[in-house]
Design an enzyme around this catalytic site. Structure first.
Site, PDB file in Angstrom:
ATOM      1  N   VAL A 198      38.443  48.048  42.508  1.00 26.51           N
ATOM      2  CA  VAL A 198      37.401  47.557  41.611  1.00 26.51           C
ATOM      3  C   VAL A 198      36.832  48.635  40.687  1.00 26.51           C
ATOM      4  CG1 VAL A 198      35.429  48.001  43.141  1.00 26.51           C
ATOM      5  CG2 VAL A 198      35.377  46.025  41.585  1.00 26.51           C
ATOM      6  N   TYR A 199      37.070  49.899  40.971  1.00 21.56           N
ATOM      7  CA  TYR A 199      36.483  50.944  40.139  1.00 21.56           C
ATOM      8  C   TYR A 199      37.015  50.869  38.715  1.00 21.56           C
ATOM      9  CZ  TYR A 199      34.846  53.273  44.451  1.00 21.56           C
ATOM     10  OH  TYR A 199      34.236  53.579  45.645  1.00 21.56           O
ATOM     11  N   ALA A 200      36.085  50.657  37.782  1.00 23.88           N
ATOM     12  CA  ALA A 200      36.415  50.576  36.357  1.00 23.88           C
ATOM     13  C   ALA A 200      37.552  49.589  36.112  1.00 23.88           C
ATOM     14  CB  ALA A 200      36.775  51.949  35.802  1.00 23.88           C
ATOM     15  N   GLN A 201      37.460  48.446  36.796  1.00 28.01           N
ATOM     16  CA  GLN A 201      38.429  47.352  36.618  1.00 28.01           C
ATOM     17  C   GLN A 201      39.875  47.809  36.828  1.00 28.01           C
ATOM     18  OE1 GLN A 201      36.014  47.790  33.647  1.00 28.01           O
ATOM     19  NE2 GLN A 201      34.747  46.958  35.266  1.00 28.01           N
ATOM     20  N   GLY A 202      40.073  48.689  37.791  1.00 35.19           N
ATOM     21  CA  GLY A 202      41.418  49.134  38.115  1.00 35.19           C
ATOM     22  C   GLY A 202      41.867  50.376  37.389  1.00 35.19           C
TER      23      GLY A 202
END
Length: 330
Positions: free
Chosen positions: A60-64
């Site tokens: 999920v970090y920065a949308q992948g």
């Protein structure tokens, strides 16, 4: 750099883990203070040069895009066999049904997507990011076991839950002969020590490696009370975690400053040194957006606080509300 076994395994990890939430491309739901690929790569390269072999990110970090940046950098700068690469699953990755959680469907889908973004055939540590109240833990543990047996993960870990939930997951795995969690990634630092009540003793008893996040309380343990940063002004999560207890925490922050002055080192080194001396902490997860952040963290490995200094840091702590990263305070 110093190294330690992670929990009850033969896996060697550096005593510092580089948390990669600060790397990624800014998007609609990402943190505004993160570093893009160009600015992230020197941090990752420096971490490797300093002997850090343990890297933690999440789908999920920065949308992948965190996984993408970390995967590319490690491929360019490191030998994969020497790296311990960790990522996480749980958070919402797309709208609609089955876009989040720890169902078998979600886990089997997200591990493949993470591996593709990371550019690797396997991760060393696959962690559940949160407890899923909507999926039976038996379904989650069996799916994670199958991920390991398929060779897509070497070990599994957990993050942010109550001790009774973690114990239940350990019991379910043992009862069914499934792969067991080897690590707990929890919220633990000088101004949030509620994990000492149940989770830390449980991990010590079960020989679980503890890799706490937010060891510097989102920077609050590293600077003057009035000083602000881009993150402190824009990161709403850290405001929720720490603003309500700011006045009682200020005493501890001042003690960190006093001991740092005595040792003639930055405050970050004292806060990390305290955490590194806590049993059963294996490797605090440090966030770094500057080279100096890494250098301070590594320097903390050489500091040993006296019993009197530890007492000075700890004695002013007062009980805090228990923070749940999904529901807020309970």
């Amino acid at each position: 750099m110093k190294y330690s076994k992670l929990g009850n395994t033969g896996l060697d990890v550096s005593r510092l883990c580089l948390g990669c939430m600060g790397f990624g491309e800014v998007g609609p739901s990402s943190h505004k203070w993160i570093l893009n690929e160009e600015n992230s790569r020197p941090i990752i390269k420096k971490a490797l040069e300093l002997g850090i072999n343990f890297f933690d990110t999440a789908n999920v970090y920065a949308q992948g895009t965190s996984e993408e940046i970390v995967g590319k950098a490690l491929k360019d700068y490191a030998n994969r066999d020497e790296i311990v690469l960790a990522t996480k699953v749980f958070s919402r990755m797309h709208e609609g049904p089955n876009g989040a959680g720890l169902s078998r469907k979600a886990i089997m889908s997200e591990i493949d997507k993470s591996l593709k973004r990371l550019g690797t055939d396997y991760v060393d540590l696959y962690q559940i990011h949160r407890w899923d109240h909507n999926t039976p833990i038996e379904e989650t543990m069996e799916a994670l076991h199958d991920v390991v047996k398929a060779g897509k993960a070497r070990y599994i870990g957990a993050s942010v839950m109550h001790a009774w939930q973690f114990q239940k997951a350990l019991h379910v795995a043992e009862k069914n002969g499934w792969t067991r969690f080897i690590s707990m990634q929890n919220h633990y630092n000088l101004i949030y020590r509620e994990e000492e009540r149940e989770m830390m003793p449980l991990c010590k008893e079960e020989n679980i490696g503890v890799i706490p996040f937010s060891p510097l309380a989102s920077g609050r343990l590293t600077r003057d009370w009035q000083e602000t940063t881009q993150r402190s002004e824009t990161d709403q999560v850290q405001k929720v975690k720490y603003d309500a207890t700011a006045e009682v925490d200020r005493v501890i922050i001042d003690q960190v400053a006093a001991i740092a002055q005595k040792h003639d080192v930055p405050r970050a080194q004292i806060a990390l040194a305290w955490l590194l001396q806590k049993d059963p902490v294996t490797a605090p997860i440090i966030g770094a957006t500057k080279i100096t952040h890494l250098e301070d963290a590594v320097a903390a490995l050489s500091i040993t606080l006296t019993p009197d200094e530890v007492a000075l840091l700890e004695d002013s702590y007062v009980p805090h509300p228990v923070y749940d990263a999904i529901a807020g305070f309970k």
